[in-house]
Design a protein around this motif. Structure first.
Motif, PDB file in Angstrom:
ATOM      1  N   LEU A   1      14.252  51.857   8.603  1.00 50.07           N
ATOM      2  CA  LEU A   1      13.331  52.634   7.775  1.00 50.07           C
ATOM      3  C   LEU A   1      13.118  54.038   8.327  1.00 50.07           C
ATOM      4  N   GLY A   2      12.853  54.123   9.612  1.00 46.90           N
ATOM      5  CA  GLY A   2      12.550  55.416  10.213  1.00 46.90           C
ATOM      6  C   GLY A   2      11.290  56.019   9.607  1.00 46.90           C
ATOM      7  N   LEU A   3      11.072  57.287   9.902  1.00 50.60           N
ATOM      8  CA  LEU A   3       9.875  57.997   9.446  1.00 50.60           C
ATOM      9  C   LEU A   3       9.826  58.093   7.923  1.00 50.60           C
ATOM     10  N   GLU A   4      10.916  58.486   7.298  1.00 50.93           N
ATOM     11  CA  GLU A   4      10.924  58.680   5.849  1.00 50.93           C
ATOM     12  C   GLU A   4      10.715  57.365   5.093  1.00 50.93           C
ATOM     13  N   GLY A   5      11.380  56.316   5.537  1.00 47.29           N
ATOM     14  CA  GLY A   5      11.218  55.023   4.882  1.00 47.29           C
ATOM     15  C   GLY A   5       9.813  54.468   5.033  1.00 47.29           C
ATOM     16  N   LEU A   6       9.232  54.671   6.215  1.00 44.27           N
ATOM     17  CA  LEU A   6       7.865  54.194   6.434  1.00 44.27           C
ATOM     18  C   LEU A   6       6.885  54.972   5.574  1.00 44.27           C
ATOM     19  N   ALA A   7       7.114  56.260   5.379  1.00 45.57           N
ATOM     20  CA  ALA A   7       6.250  57.066   4.517  1.00 45.57           C
ATOM     21  C   ALA A   7       6.288  56.542   3.080  1.00 45.57           C
ATOM     22  N   VAL A   8       7.480  56.206   2.591  1.00 42.58           N
ATOM     23  CA  VAL A   8       7.611  55.655   1.240  1.00 42.58           C
ATOM     24  C   VAL A   8       6.912  54.304   1.149  1.00 42.58           C
ATOM     25  N   LEU A   9       7.107  53.453   2.160  1.00 48.09           N
ATOM     26  CA  LEU A   9       6.459  52.142   2.186  1.00 48.09           C
ATOM     27  C   LEU A   9       4.941  52.283   2.175  1.00 48.09           C
ATOM     28  N   ALA A  10       4.410  53.168   3.004  1.00 49.04           N
ATOM     29  CA  ALA A  10       2.958  53.357   3.073  1.00 49.04           C
ATOM     30  C   ALA A  10       2.404  53.804   1.727  1.00 49.04           C
ATOM     31  N   SER A  11       3.082  54.719   1.081  1.00 50.94           N
ATOM     32  CA  SER A  11       2.641  55.193  -0.233  1.00 50.94           C
ATOM     33  C   SER A  11       2.697  54.065  -1.263  1.00 50.94           C
ATOM     34  N   TRP A  12       3.777  53.291  -1.240  1.00 51.64           N
ATOM     35  CA  TRP A  12       3.920  52.183  -2.178  1.00 51.64           C
ATOM     36  C   TRP A  12       2.832  51.130  -1.972  1.00 51.64           C
TER      37      TRP A  12
ATOM     38  N   GLY B   1       3.040  57.135  13.535  1.00 53.01           N
ATOM     39  CA  GLY B   1       1.662  56.688  13.732  1.00 53.01           C
ATOM     40  C   GLY B   1       0.748  56.949  12.545  1.00 53.01           C
ATOM     41  N   VAL B   2       0.871  58.100  11.925  1.00 55.47           N
ATOM     42  CA  VAL B   2       0.003  58.425  10.795  1.00 55.47           C
ATOM     43  C   VAL B   2       0.261  57.481   9.619  1.00 55.47           C
ATOM     44  N   HIS B   3       1.494  57.089   9.413  1.00 56.47           N
ATOM     45  CA  HIS B   3       1.810  56.174   8.316  1.00 56.47           C
ATOM     46  C   HIS B   3       1.374  54.743   8.638  1.00 56.47           C
ATOM     47  N   ILE B   4       1.494  54.361   9.893  1.00 53.98           N
ATOM     48  CA  ILE B   4       0.997  53.045  10.312  1.00 53.98           C
ATOM     49  C   ILE B   4      -0.514  52.974  10.108  1.00 53.98           C
ATOM     50  N   ALA B   5      -1.203  54.051  10.466  1.00 55.74           N
ATOM     51  CA  ALA B   5      -2.653  54.101  10.282  1.00 55.74           C
ATOM     52  C   ALA B   5      -3.027  54.008   8.805  1.00 55.74           C
ATOM     53  N   SER B   6      -2.268  54.669   7.928  1.00 54.77           N
ATOM     54  CA  SER B   6      -2.596  54.607   6.502  1.00 54.77           C
ATOM     55  C   SER B   6      -2.342  53.207   5.942  1.00 54.77           C
ATOM     56  N   ILE B   7      -1.327  52.522   6.453  1.00 55.46           N
ATOM     57  CA  ILE B   7      -1.083  51.141   6.043  1.00 55.46           C
ATOM     58  C   ILE B   7      -2.250  50.255   6.469  1.00 55.46           C
ATOM     59  N   LEU B   8      -2.705  50.430   7.705  1.00 52.26           N
ATOM     60  CA  LEU B   8      -3.833  49.633   8.193  1.00 52.26           C
ATOM     61  C   LEU B   8      -5.093  49.892   7.368  1.00 52.26           C
ATOM     62  N   ALA B   9      -5.319  51.137   6.997  1.00 54.96           N
ATOM     63  CA  ALA B   9      -6.504  51.476   6.205  1.00 54.96           C
ATOM     64  C   ALA B   9      -6.414  50.907   4.796  1.00 54.96           C
ATOM     65  N   ALA B  10      -5.209  50.836   4.249  1.00 50.97           N
ATOM     66  CA  ALA B  10      -5.028  50.381   2.872  1.00 50.97           C
ATOM     67  C   ALA B  10      -4.948  48.866   2.728  1.00 50.97           C
ATOM     68  N   CYS B  11      -4.764  48.169   3.835  1.00 50.55           N
ATOM     69  CA  CYS B  11      -4.545  46.714   3.792  1.00 50.55           C
ATOM     70  C   CYS B  11      -5.681  45.988   4.498  1.00 50.55           C
ATOM     71  N   PRO B  12      -6.787  45.768   3.820  1.00 47.11           N
ATOM     72  CA  PRO B  12      -7.966  45.191   4.468  1.00 47.11           C
ATOM     73  C   PRO B  12      -7.798  43.760   4.962  1.00 47.11           C
ATOM     74  N   VAL B  13      -6.859  43.003   4.422  1.00 45.98           N
ATOM     75  CA  VAL B  13      -6.680  41.616   4.863  1.00 45.98           C
ATOM     76  C   VAL B  13      -5.458  41.453   5.766  1.00 45.98           C
ATOM     77  N   LEU B  14      -4.836  42.552   6.164  1.00 49.74           N
ATOM     78  CA  LEU B  14      -3.670  42.478   7.042  1.00 49.74           C
ATOM     79  C   LEU B  14      -4.075  41.890   8.388  1.00 49.74           C
ATOM     80  N   ARG B  15      -3.467  40.769   8.741  1.00 46.57           N
ATOM     81  CA  ARG B  15      -3.789  40.086   9.995  1.00 46.57           C
ATOM     82  C   ARG B  15      -2.634  40.115  10.980  1.00 46.57           C
ATOM     83  N   VAL B  16      -1.405  40.302  10.472  1.00 45.21           N
ATOM     84  CA  VAL B  16      -0.222  40.319  11.333  1.00 45.21           C
ATOM     85  C   VAL B  16       0.575  41.578  11.028  1.00 45.21           C
ATOM     86  N   LEU B  17       0.779  42.390  12.063  1.00 45.14           N
ATOM     87  CA  LEU B  17       1.620  43.578  11.969  1.00 45.14           C
ATOM     88  C   LEU B  17       2.586  43.545  13.138  1.00 45.14           C
TER      89      LEU B  17
END
Length: 75
Positions: free
Chosen positions: A12-23, A47-63
């Motif tokens: 994925l790299g940076l660009e793929g993670l950015a797309v995933l976070a937005s999706w 890191g910024v995209h990982i943080a946005s995923i964490l903020a958007a996924c309130p029930v995320l228990r496993v990363l």
């Protein structure tokens, strides 16, 4: 709804993670409980995209971020 997403082993790299976070923010984040991103070529710039995923996924228990050696403390 998507409750589990395993993208391990995909470059994925940076660009793929950015797309995933937005999706995730627009589609299924409220239901997502497990996200596997092992060996996805992530680095400290992700890191910024990982943080946005964490903020958007309130029930995320496993990363799983294993085997991303360049992630470091910044990620």
């Amino acid at each position: 709804p998507v409750r589990s997403l395993d993208l391990g082993g995909n470059a994925l790299g940076l660009e793929g993670l950015a797309v995933l976070a937005s999706w995730l923010q627009d589609n299924c984040a409220p239901q997502l409980g497990m996200l596997c991103l092992w060996r996805c070529g992530l680095d400290g710039r992700c890191g910024v995209h990982i943080a946005s995923i964490l903020a958007a996924c309130p029930v995320l228990r496993v990363l799983n971020l294993g085997l991303n050696p360049c992630l470091g403390d910044a990620g």
